[in-house]
Design a protein around this motif. Structure first.
Motif, PDB file in Angstrom:
ATOM      1  N   ARG A 178      36.629  44.806  24.799  1.00  0.00           N
ATOM      2  CA  ARG A 178      37.660  46.422  25.133  1.00  0.00           C
ATOM      3  C   ARG A 178      37.351  47.188  25.003  1.00  0.00           C
ATOM      4  O   ARG A 178      38.271  48.660  24.787  1.00  0.00           O
ATOM      5  CB  ARG A 178      38.965  45.222  24.285  1.00  0.00           C
ATOM      6  CG  ARG A 178      38.943  44.034  24.455  1.00  0.00           C
ATOM      7  CD  ARG A 178      40.429  43.833  23.781  1.00  0.00           C
ATOM      8  NE  ARG A 178      40.706  41.926  24.796  1.00  0.00           N
ATOM      9  CZ  ARG A 178      40.028  41.137  23.530  1.00  0.00           C
ATOM     10  NH1 ARG A 178      39.287  40.909  22.382  1.00  0.00           N
ATOM     11  NH2 ARG A 178      40.382  39.704  23.767  1.00  0.00           N
ATOM     12  N   LYS A 182      41.765  35.894  36.027  1.00  0.00           N
ATOM     13  CA  LYS A 182      40.913  36.632  35.906  1.00  0.00           C
ATOM     14  C   LYS A 182      39.528  36.303  35.629  1.00  0.00           C
ATOM     15  O   LYS A 182      38.890  36.880  35.464  1.00  0.00           O
ATOM     16  CB  LYS A 182      40.622  36.992  34.318  1.00  0.00           C
ATOM     17  CG  LYS A 182      42.838  38.168  34.942  1.00  0.00           C
ATOM     18  CD  LYS A 182      43.154  39.279  33.873  1.00  0.00           C
ATOM     19  CE  LYS A 182      44.877  39.502  34.229  1.00  0.00           C
ATOM     20  NZ  LYS A 182      46.161  39.154  32.560  1.00  0.00           N
ATOM     21  N   ASP A 191      36.241  35.427  24.832  1.00  0.00           N
ATOM     22  CA  ASP A 191      37.104  36.327  24.981  1.00  0.00           C
ATOM     23  C   ASP A 191      38.345  35.873  25.175  1.00  0.00           C
ATOM     24  O   ASP A 191      39.187  36.403  24.972  1.00  0.00           O
ATOM     25  CB  ASP A 191      37.517  35.234  26.802  1.00  0.00           C
ATOM     26  CG  ASP A 191      36.042  36.005  27.998  1.00  0.00           C
ATOM     27  OD1 ASP A 191      35.076  37.048  27.476  1.00  0.00           O
ATOM     28  OD2 ASP A 191      36.815  35.784  29.014  1.00  0.00           O
ATOM     29  N   LYS A 225      35.015  39.308  22.871  1.00  0.00           N
ATOM     30  CA  LYS A 225      35.414  40.400  23.383  1.00  0.00           C
ATOM     31  C   LYS A 225      36.165  41.969  22.971  1.00  0.00           C
ATOM     32  O   LYS A 225      35.551  42.933  24.071  1.00  0.00           O
ATOM     33  CB  LYS A 225      36.505  39.831  24.208  1.00  0.00           C
ATOM     34  CG  LYS A 225      36.245  40.243  26.125  1.00  0.00           C
ATOM     35  CD  LYS A 225      37.538  39.552  26.222  1.00  0.00           C
ATOM     36  CE  LYS A 225      38.274  40.054  27.881  1.00  0.00           C
ATOM     37  NZ  LYS A 225      38.880  39.232  28.482  1.00  0.00           N
ATOM     38  N   THR A 273      38.026  41.199  32.135  1.00  0.00           N
ATOM     39  CA  THR A 273      39.184  42.915  31.962  1.00  0.00           C
ATOM     40  C   THR A 273      40.128  42.428  30.783  1.00  0.00           C
ATOM     41  O   THR A 273      39.852  41.302  29.958  1.00  0.00           O
ATOM     42  CB  THR A 273      40.762  42.071  33.063  1.00  0.00           C
ATOM     43  OG1 THR A 273      41.462  40.531  32.634  1.00  0.00           O
ATOM     44  CG2 THR A 273      40.170  41.407  34.483  1.00  0.00           C
ATOM     45  N   ALA A 274      40.717  43.125  30.137  1.00  0.00           N
ATOM     46  CA  ALA A 274      41.224  43.693  29.604  1.00  0.00           C
ATOM     47  C   ALA A 274      42.463  44.523  29.384  1.00  0.00           C
ATOM     48  O   ALA A 274      42.604  45.208  30.687  1.00  0.00           O
ATOM     49  CB  ALA A 274      40.086  44.796  28.468  1.00  0.00           C
ATOM     50  N   PHE A 275      43.491  44.318  28.632  1.00  0.00           N
ATOM     51  CA  PHE A 275      44.997  45.297  28.523  1.00  0.00           C
ATOM     52  C   PHE A 275      45.742  45.050  30.123  1.00  0.00           C
ATOM     53  O   PHE A 275      45.834  45.979  30.628  1.00  0.00           O
ATOM     54  CB  PHE A 275      44.543  46.848  28.533  1.00  0.00           C
ATOM     55  CG  PHE A 275      43.896  46.786  27.262  1.00  0.00           C
ATOM     56  CD1 PHE A 275      44.092  46.683  26.664  1.00  0.00           C
ATOM     57  CD2 PHE A 275      42.205  47.645  27.931  1.00  0.00           C
ATOM     58  CE1 PHE A 275      42.856  46.727  25.346  1.00  0.00           C
ATOM     59  CE2 PHE A 275      41.016  47.714  26.846  1.00  0.00           C
ATOM     60  CZ  PHE A 275      41.562  47.635  25.629  1.00  0.00           C
ATOM     61  N   ASN A 276      45.607  43.514  30.236  1.00  0.00           N
ATOM     62  CA  ASN A 276      46.506  43.134  31.582  1.00  0.00           C
ATOM     63  C   ASN A 276      45.536  43.211  32.580  1.00  0.00           C
ATOM     64  O   ASN A 276      46.407  43.717  34.114  1.00  0.00           O
ATOM     65  CB  ASN A 276      48.465  43.845  31.508  1.00  0.00           C
ATOM     66  CG  ASN A 276      48.594  42.172  32.385  1.00  0.00           C
ATOM     67  OD1 ASN A 276      48.007  41.563  33.471  1.00  0.00           O
ATOM     68  ND2 ASN A 276      49.799  42.632  32.305  1.00  0.00           N
ATOM     69  N   GLY A 277      44.295  43.693  32.796  1.00  0.00           N
ATOM     70  CA  GLY A 277      43.608  43.929  33.666  1.00  0.00           C
ATOM     71  C   GLY A 277      43.631  45.172  34.144  1.00  0.00           C
ATOM     72  O   GLY A 277      42.704  45.859  34.972  1.00  0.00           O
TER      73      GLY A 277
HETATM   74  N1  ASP Z   1      42.113  38.551  29.113  1.00  0.00           N
HETATM   75  C1  ASP Z   1      43.929  39.665  29.506  1.00  0.00           C
HETATM   76  C2  ASP Z   1      43.993  41.018  30.539  1.00  0.00           C
HETATM   77  O1  ASP Z   1      43.142  41.483  31.323  1.00  0.00           O
HETATM   78  C3  ASP Z   1      43.364  40.112  27.652  1.00  0.00           C
HETATM   79  C4  ASP Z   1      42.570  40.531  26.862  1.00  0.00           C
HETATM   80  O2  ASP Z   1      41.446  39.676  26.196  1.00  0.00           O
HETATM   81  O3  ASP Z   1      42.656  41.494  25.839  1.00  0.00           O
HETATM   82  O4  ASP Z   1      44.527  41.329  30.220  1.00  0.00           O
END
Ligand code: ASP
Ligand code: TMP
Length: 237
Positions: A216, A11, A197, A212, A33-37
């Protein structure tokens, strides 16, 4: 060192083979990305900051007895690292309640713990990185009993070292996620990255979020926060 085939694109990073089978090249992207993409975006300049910050922190840890994958920074975004087999475990240390801890246990963000906590997630995007304990990790075949003990010992030592270091920068280390890998001879070393991150970093005076979570949670000022923590780090190395 010659850059060869791309091995993997994650990611936030790409990983390349080199002409040395024991050495890989990591290239940091601005993608976030966040929340598992589920949530996707870019943070301009993030790759440069994460590359440099991770390298500075890994070298500091290495000098304090923590073996890491760091070999050499090549340029703004690219670094040579030791090739490892990543243990498919996210190792999370917390000093202060925040994020999923606050949500899962109904504890307000900001509650300082008397002593740090550790938790593990099984790195598996399809399953949504489920939480597991050390017995689960061994039962799942992710690592051996001895390896998980080594990981725990290193993780708490890394926390003490990083906490002290960030506090000199006027930054509170709330929590962080690290990953470990196995060298071909079985040695466990710190791998992946240490960056805004993967850490929660709060301004020690104001409590402002410098990580991050700004992305988010759509708090704005994401790039400014990354630049600010990098500046603090540079002023204190
Ligand atoms: N990087 C992770 C993702 O995209 C989650 C995160 O860092 O919040 O799932
Ligand atoms: P959490 O409170 O969402 O469980 O996050 C704990 C710490 O781990 C926080 O510093 C952010 C970091 N983290 C990652 O680096 N990658 C991830 O996929 C997640 C969920 C958290």
């Amino acid at each position: 060192m010659e850059k060869r085939n791309q091995l993997y694109e994650g990611k936030a990073k790409k990983v390349f083979e080199t002409d040395n089978p024991e050495i890989l090249m990591v290239s940091y992207k601005d993608d976030a990305t966040a929340f598992n993409g589920l949530k996707k975006g870019t943070i301009a300049g993030k790759g440069v900051i994460n590359n440099k910050m991770s390298n500075i922190l890994m070298q500091k840890l290495e000098s304090q007895g923590i073996p890491t994958h760091f070999i050499e920074e090549l340029n703004d975004r690219e670094t040579l690292v030791k090739k490892v087999t990543i243990l498919p475990l996210e190792v999370i240390i917390r000093n202060i309640a925040a994020g999923s801890f606050s949500k899962n246990y109904g504890v307000p963000e900001g509650k300082v713990f008397n002593s740090p906590t550790i938790e593990f997630s099984y790195k598996n995007d399809e399953l949504g990185d489920p939480l597991c304990n050390s017995y689960h990790a061994v039962a799942l075949g992710l690592c051996s009993k001895e390896e998980i003990e080594t990981v725990k010992t290193y993780a708490f030592k890394i926390n003490e070292l990083l906490k002290d270091f960030w506090s000199k920068c006027g930054v509170t280390l709330v929590d962080f996620k690290i990953e470990f890998g196995r060298l071909s001879d079985g040695t466990i070393i710190l791998a992946d990255e240490i960056s805004p991150d993967t850490c929660r970093l709060w301004d020690s005076k104001t409590g402002e979020k410098l990580d991050k979570d700004r992305f988010r949670r759509d708090l704005g000022g994401v790039e400014d926060a990354y630049n600010e923590v990098m500046k603090r780090l540079n002023e204190n190395i």
